[in-house]
Enzyme design. Structure first.
Site, PDB file in Angstrom:
ATOM      1  N   GLY A  21       0.826  -1.203   0.000  1.00 39.36           N
ATOM      2  CA  GLY A  21       0.000   0.000   0.000  1.00 39.36           C
ATOM      3  C   GLY A  21       0.863   1.258   0.000  1.00 39.36           C
ATOM      4  O   GLY A  21       0.572   2.233  -0.693  1.00 39.36           O
ATOM      5  N   ARG A  25       7.359   2.032   1.141  1.00 43.57           N
ATOM      6  CA  ARG A  25       7.717   0.634   1.355  1.00 43.57           C
ATOM      7  C   ARG A  25       8.217   0.005   0.068  1.00 43.57           C
ATOM      8  O   ARG A  25       9.123  -0.826   0.067  1.00 43.57           O
ATOM      9  CB  ARG A  25       6.503  -0.149   1.825  1.00 43.57           C
ATOM     10  CG  ARG A  25       6.681  -0.499   3.244  1.00 43.57           C
ATOM     11  CD  ARG A  25       5.702  -1.494   3.697  1.00 43.57           C
ATOM     12  NE  ARG A  25       5.742  -1.412   5.140  1.00 43.57           N
ATOM     13  CZ  ARG A  25       4.956  -2.007   5.944  1.00 43.57           C
ATOM     14  NH1 ARG A  25       3.996  -2.761   5.462  1.00 43.57           N
ATOM     15  NH2 ARG A  25       5.088  -1.893   7.221  1.00 43.57           N
ATOM     16  N   GLY A  90       1.138  -6.713   2.463  1.00 44.07           N
ATOM     17  CA  GLY A  90       0.611  -5.676   3.342  1.00 44.07           C
ATOM     18  C   GLY A  90       0.358  -6.166   4.744  1.00 44.07           C
ATOM     19  O   GLY A  90       0.823  -7.237   5.132  1.00 44.07           O
ATOM     20  N   GLU A 180      -8.358  -5.905   6.313  1.00 47.26           N
ATOM     21  CA  GLU A 180      -7.452  -4.976   5.632  1.00 47.26           C
ATOM     22  C   GLU A 180      -8.259  -4.250   4.579  1.00 47.26           C
ATOM     23  O   GLU A 180      -9.488  -4.229   4.673  1.00 47.26           O
ATOM     24  CB  GLU A 180      -6.207  -5.707   5.108  1.00 47.26           C
ATOM     25  CG  GLU A 180      -6.458  -6.958   4.308  1.00 47.26           C
ATOM     26  CD  GLU A 180      -6.751  -6.692   2.873  1.00 47.26           C
ATOM     27  OE1 GLU A 180      -7.956  -6.640   2.514  1.00 47.26           O
ATOM     28  OE2 GLU A 180      -5.817  -6.567   2.062  1.00 47.26           O
ATOM     29  N   SER A 204      -0.446  -6.718  11.925  1.00 44.91           N
ATOM     30  CA  SER A 204       0.142  -5.544  12.576  1.00 44.91           C
ATOM     31  C   SER A 204      -0.515  -5.238  13.910  1.00 44.91           C
ATOM     32  O   SER A 204       0.086  -4.603  14.775  1.00 44.91           O
ATOM     33  CB  SER A 204       0.015  -4.323  11.662  1.00 44.91           C
ATOM     34  OG  SER A 204      -1.346  -4.098  11.358  1.00 44.91           O
ATOM     35  N   ASP A 205      -1.778  -5.670  14.055  1.00 43.72           N
ATOM     36  CA  ASP A 205      -2.498  -5.382  15.293  1.00 43.72           C
ATOM     37  C   ASP A 205      -3.626  -6.387  15.458  1.00 43.72           C
ATOM     38  O   ASP A 205      -3.982  -7.078  14.506  1.00 43.72           O
ATOM     39  CB  ASP A 205      -3.052  -3.947  15.271  1.00 43.72           C
ATOM     40  CG  ASP A 205      -3.900  -3.664  14.036  1.00 43.72           C
ATOM     41  OD1 ASP A 205      -3.342  -3.697  12.923  1.00 43.72           O
ATOM     42  OD2 ASP A 205      -5.100  -3.452  14.182  1.00 43.72           O
TER      43      ASP A 205
HETATM   44  N1  HPA Z   1      -8.532  -1.999   9.633  1.00 46.25           N
HETATM   45  C1  HPA Z   1      -8.323  -1.957   8.314  1.00 46.25           C
HETATM   46  N2  HPA Z   1      -7.146  -2.232   7.778  1.00 46.25           N
HETATM   47  C2  HPA Z   1      -6.133  -2.567   8.584  1.00 46.25           C
HETATM   48  C3  HPA Z   1      -6.281  -2.621   9.964  1.00 46.25           C
HETATM   49  C4  HPA Z   1      -7.558  -2.326  10.511  1.00 46.25           C
HETATM   50  O1  HPA Z   1      -7.756  -2.359  11.728  1.00 46.25           O
HETATM   51  N3  HPA Z   1      -5.080  -2.972  10.498  1.00 46.25           N
HETATM   52  C5  HPA Z   1      -4.222  -3.126   9.458  1.00 46.25           C
HETATM   53  N4  HPA Z   1      -4.846  -2.883   8.304  1.00 46.25           N
END
Ligand code: HPA
Length: 233
Positions: A21, A25, A90, A180, A204-205
């Site tokens: 994205g 990067r 991504g 995502e 990532s989270d």
């Molecule tokens: N929402 C949408 N896209 C994302 C998120 C999210 O929480 N985390 C990483 N990409």
């Protein structure tokens, strides 16, 4: 000849393109992993590069965030530049409690809320799926590199911010592993135009637990993801 949003000449872009994205990067990957790099696009700062990974020609093109932006680059890469393999690289936010941060995910399919997908199919739903050959190859590469991958389905949303309570509950129950913003339209367009697509993601989270990765953890999982994707060129 070039396209509306890419200033490359036909032939400047490899048959296999990795799609992060973030355009910076794309630059980082080109600088870190590729030899003989040429930058073929600077329009809108959406950088694109072509180089060689272990002797194989490969390009890396930023898409921007979301399905609107992604669809512009994917359409032009396929229809003007005749790209044959499109591989998203991504991040996603996990919506299952037991998916670890930094885990590398191979998306088999993508549900989503894209209006583009509804418009293309008169309100009906197309099951957007990865290309099996690329998916299998990515699995085999990961095994060879001893990188653990999780296979499953993602949800691609056009709205990052939405405060609806329990927004992801039904998708969590449906077994979707993460959220995502790009994969669904990539898979749909690739099939529409008869080319191959795959989405390699790192977590990532975690949207359910609120956990997120440190920059060091992100770097490790990012490198794992990139090694898998680059081997597919
Ligand atoms: N929402 C949408 N896209 C994302 C998120 C999210 O929480 N985390 C990483 N990409």
């Amino acid at each position: 000849m070039s396209s509306l949003h890419l200033e490359a000449n036909v032939g400047d872009i490899a048959e296999t393109v990795l799609l992060p994205g973030d355009p910076l990067r794309a630059k980082h990957v080109a600088d870190t992993f590729l030899d003989d790099v040429v930058c073929y696009n600077k329009v809108r700062n959406m950088f694109g590069f072509t180089g060689y990974y272990k002797g194989n020609r490969v390009s890396i093109q930023g898409t921007g965030m979301g399905m609107g932006s992604t669809s512009i680059y994917v359409n032009e890469l396929i229809n003007t530049y005749k790209v044959k393999n499109l591989i998203r690289v991504g991040t996603c936010g996990a919506i299952q409690k037991d998916i670890n941060l930094g885990q590398v995910l191979l998306a088999m399919s993508a549900s989503g809320d894209s209006d583009a997908n509804r418009l293309y199919f008169d309100g009906m739903h197309y099951a957007a799926t990865a290309d099996f050959d690329l998916l299998l190859k990515a699995h085999e590469v990961a095994e060879r590199l001893h990188i653990k991958t999780y296979k499953g389905s993602v949800f691609s949303t056009n709205t990052f911010y939405d405060n609806a309570p329990n927004r992801w509950e039904k998708w969590q129950k449906q077994g979707i592993f993460g959220v995502e913003m790009e994969t669904q339209i990539l898979f749909t367009l690739a099939k529409r135009f008869g080319v191959k697509a795959l989405s390699v993601l790192t977590v990532s989270d975690n949207i359910i637990t609120g956990a997120s990765t440190t920059s060091k953890e992100r770097e490790q999982s990012f490198n794992d993801m990139m090694k898998i994707a680059l081997e597919l060129a």
